[in-house]
Design an enzyme around this catalytic site. Structure first.
Site, PDB file in Angstrom:
ATOM      1  N   ASP A 145       0.874  -1.300  -0.079  1.00 49.71           N
ATOM      2  CA  ASP A 145      -0.018  -0.013  -0.022  1.00 49.71           C
ATOM      3  C   ASP A 145       0.445   1.387   0.032  1.00 49.71           C
ATOM      4  O   ASP A 145       1.629   1.415   0.602  1.00 49.71           O
ATOM      5  CB  ASP A 145      -0.793   0.003   1.284  1.00 49.71           C
ATOM      6  CG  ASP A 145      -1.618  -1.304   1.605  1.00 49.71           C
ATOM      7  OD1 ASP A 145      -1.443  -2.207   0.733  1.00 49.71           O
ATOM      8  OD2 ASP A 145      -2.191  -1.118   2.636  1.00 49.71           O
ATOM      9  N   GLU A 319     -10.589  -2.370   4.017  1.00 48.35           N
ATOM     10  CA  GLU A 319      -9.082  -1.887   4.448  1.00 48.35           C
ATOM     11  C   GLU A 319      -8.882  -0.447   3.772  1.00 48.35           C
ATOM     12  O   GLU A 319      -9.623   0.003   2.958  1.00 48.35           O
ATOM     13  CB  GLU A 319      -8.067  -2.820   3.762  1.00 48.35           C
ATOM     14  CG  GLU A 319      -8.039  -4.239   4.378  1.00 48.35           C
ATOM     15  CD  GLU A 319      -6.908  -5.018   3.891  1.00 48.35           C
ATOM     16  OE1 GLU A 319      -6.402  -6.002   4.773  1.00 48.35           O
ATOM     17  OE2 GLU A 319      -6.472  -5.180   2.665  1.00 48.35           O
TER      18      GLU A 319
HETATM   19  C1  FRU Z   1      -3.871  -3.710   2.711  1.00 53.78           C
HETATM   20  C2  FRU Z   1      -3.418  -4.053   4.160  1.00 53.78           C
HETATM   21  C3  FRU Z   1      -3.602  -3.070   5.091  1.00 53.78           C
HETATM   22  C4  FRU Z   1      -2.414  -3.059   6.297  1.00 53.78           C
HETATM   23  C5  FRU Z   1      -1.310  -3.345   5.323  1.00 53.78           C
HETATM   24  C6  FRU Z   1      -0.254  -4.194   5.849  1.00 53.78           C
HETATM   25  O1  FRU Z   1      -3.242  -4.056   1.681  1.00 53.78           O
HETATM   26  O2  FRU Z   1      -3.748  -5.280   4.378  1.00 53.78           O
HETATM   27  O3  FRU Z   1      -4.977  -3.213   5.489  1.00 53.78           O
HETATM   28  O4  FRU Z   1      -2.182  -1.957   6.862  1.00 53.78           O
HETATM   29  O5  FRU Z   1      -1.813  -4.061   3.992  1.00 53.78           O
HETATM   30  O6  FRU Z   1       1.019  -4.309   4.963  1.00 53.78           O
END
Ligand code: FRU
Length: 599
Positions: A145, A319
């Site tokens: 992300d 998310e």
């Molecule tokens: C989304 C996610 C988020 C989390 C991060 C962990 O891709 O699962 O929810 O904060 O990646 O790397």
């Protein structure tokens, strides 16, 4: 020193990693039960860790004066059978004093003990044929992300979920890159590293212009999830850190965590200023809903409301939220958009981004279209999309992670994994009494065009093949074209190369859809979930206007400059350097086809 092996290195390292620079020792002491001490006596320099993606993770801590110098133990896939790639650890944190690497869970027979070495530099240029030219990637290691993006003093800051110790997910840090044009990115190293509360999951930054937090006028305040994974389950809490040097370094707030919960999935804080109520708002993803909090000082947060039950798609966990107010094109009106990334549950499997259009009063979001699911992008590789804080000129700019959790860890790159999408300018548009999100390629993409070639008009009466060379030679180009289908019911065309790799695209004039088929696009067998045909609605029009952004290992298709968008990764043996327009018996016309090299 019985049982020690002294490795004095004067090796000529592979072209990817430069030359060994001096005489330094690494002494490996293999203890029993897969425990090992590696004695390192650096003056300065870079330690190259030999990594094998298929190896199980071992624990690595750097010990100096009996202390864990980096304050955390990392999971590293040190090579056992063969070295896939090397990752650099800059030893400047040792202050020129000797350190020990304490490694647990790696057997003495592993090749890493022979291959671990020093170098004076780490060269990423360019052993990866799939590394894009004009998309953001990490210098090395794993990325997911985009996080904490903000704009200040002419610079776009982009942080990202980052593993500097391997090209697979783990050891989450915030990596940092900067740009003045959203296209050329400078690697700024690690901005926030794991600590005693956990690794650093996704989140956001704000510029605190009025010093509401007391950290200082114009301080950059970062919010992230502290994530602790334990044999007893995961623990996720929200933490903050602030920067007084425009985002280069962060000081963690001493009273972290600032928000806790008994929920297992409780993460990804997105914070913004809500002017009418003069308070800050935090969006949090909690299981399959969003929670909205408010605060006057960025430190003390009050729960205001929940959003999500019975709304949109619930095929997976929610998310990376965002909540933004956007103008509606061609009107004076505005609406709020709640961006909700979901995994799995995307329209073509795995992760994707849905959004809701509605109203927000500073504490509660109301969805105006509760019966519908709206998708921001109809490809398989568009996830974790969020927007820039404090963007200039009233712009709202988003960027997404260009991968999918179904196969992100297995894509055929090594030294780094994953790129971000091109940045996109967001605005709303009305269609058939409904309101949708338009993601336009950011306006900087126009300035990045180099050496365009115009093919004014092609009358497709039989199959026509057109070379995209020389613009396509480096695999990084944009194509712009309009399709006038005439009497054709289906317009079928493909990007291809001399190796037989091909990405088929179909404009279905009856169904008003556009599809992309990557089943024969190149390397596809690294995951059963990778081969795919993705399809999107494109509305009814006389001419379909298409912009295709191709960059080594991705294709982003924008219809009507972003009313409908599709982002897909592809891994061709060579760049696609031809386009073939097929003919089904009826003539159709391609107008104003422009091919631009990018960057
Ligand atoms: C989304 C996610 C988020 C989390 C991060 C962990 O891709 O699962 O929810 O904060 O990646 O790397």
């Amino acid at each position: 020193m019985l049982g020690f092996r002294t490795i004095t290195l004067s090796l000529l390292l592979s072209s990817a990693i430069g030359m060994y620079a001096g005489s330094k020792d690494i002494i490996v002491d293999n203890l029993g039960n897969e425990h090992n001490f590696v004695h390192i006596n650096p003056v300065s320099g870079i330690l190259l860790l030999p990594i094998e993606d298929a190896a199980p993770e071992g624990d690595v801590s750097f010990v100096q004066g009996n202390k864990n110098v980096l304050g955390h133990t990392f999971k590293v896939r040190l090579a056992r059978q063969k070295v896939d790639y090397y990752l650099p650890v800059d030893l400047s944190f040792c202050d020129s004093e000797p350190i020990k690497m304490f490694v647990n869970g790696v057997p003495p027979s592993s090749v890493c003990w022979k291959e671990i070495s020093f170098s004076d530099k780490f060269d990423k240029e360019n052993i990866e044929k799939f590394r894009p030219v004009y998309h953001h990637t990490p210098a090395y290691g794993w990325m997911n992300d985009p996080n904490g993006m903000f704009y200040k003093d002419g610079v776009y800051h982009l942080y990202f979920q980052y593993n500097p110790y391997g090209s697979m997910w783990g050891n989450m840090h915030w990596g940092h890159s900067t740009s003045t044009d959203l296209i050329n990115w400078k690697n700024e190293g690690v901005a926030i590293a794991p600590d005693a509360i956990g690794t650093i999951f996704s989140g956001s930054c704000v510029v605190d212009h009025n010093n509401t937090s007391g950290f200082g006028k114009g301080a950059v305040v970062a919010f992230y999830t502290s994530a602790k994974q334990t044999p007893w389950g995961d623990c996720q809490t929200q933490s903050m850190a602030y920067s007084l040097d425009n985002g280069k370094t962060f000081i963690k707030y001493e009273d972290n965590p600032i928000l806790t919960s008994s929920e297992k999935d409780f993460r990804d804080p997105k914070v913004f200023w809500y002017a009418p109520k003069e308070h800050w708002v935090m969006m949090l993803a909690v299981g399959q809903h969003m929670e909205i909090y408010s605060s006057k000082n960025l430190k003390d947060w009050k729960k205001e409301s929940n959003f999500g039950e019975g709304q949109g798609c619930h095929g997976g966990v929610w998310e990376c939220p965002d909540l933004i107010e956007l103008p509606i094109e061609g009107t004076k009106d505005k609406k709020w958009v709640l961006i909700c990334n979901i995994n799995p549950g995307g329209p073509f499997g795995g992760s994707a981004t849905q959004y809701f259009v509605g109203d927000f009063d500073g504490t509660t979001f109301t969805n105006n279209y509760p019966e519908e699911t709206k998708w921001m992008d109809y490809g398989k590789d568009h996830y974790a999309t969020v927007t820039w804080n404090n963007a200039p000129d009233g712009r709202c700019i988003s960027i997404g992670w260009m991968s999918n959790w179904q196969y992100a860890n297995n894509v055929p790159t090594k030294q780094y994994r994953s790129a971000n999408t091109i940045a996109r300018d967001l605005i709303l548009f009305k269609q058939d009494g409904n309101i949708f999100l338009k993601s336009e390629p950011c306006k900087e993409m126009i300035a990045a065009r180099k050496g365009g070639r115009l093919v004014k008009s092609i009358n497709v009466a039989k199959t026509e093949t057109i070379s995209l060379s020389p613009q396509s030679d480096n695999g990084a180009y944009e194509m712009e074209l309009s399709i006038n289908p005439g009497k054709s019911k289906k317009v079928s065309f493909a990007l291809l190369n001399g190796c037989g790799d091909k990405v088929q695209m179909i404009y279905d004039v009856v169904k008003n859809t556009f599809a992309m088929d990557r089943n024969n696009s190149g390397e596809i067998y690294f995951s059963k979930d990778f081969p795919a045909v993705t399809e999107m609605p494109v509305g009814k029009s006389k001419e379909l206007k298409l912009r295709l952004f191709v960059d080594k290992s991705s294709i982003e298709a924008f219809v009507d400059n972003g009313k409908f968008v599709m982002t897909n990764c592809v891994f061709p043996s060579e760049p696609y350097n031809m386009i073939v327009f097929e003919n089904d018996g009826n003539r159709y016309k391609i107008n104003n086809m422009n091919i631009y090299k990018i960057k």
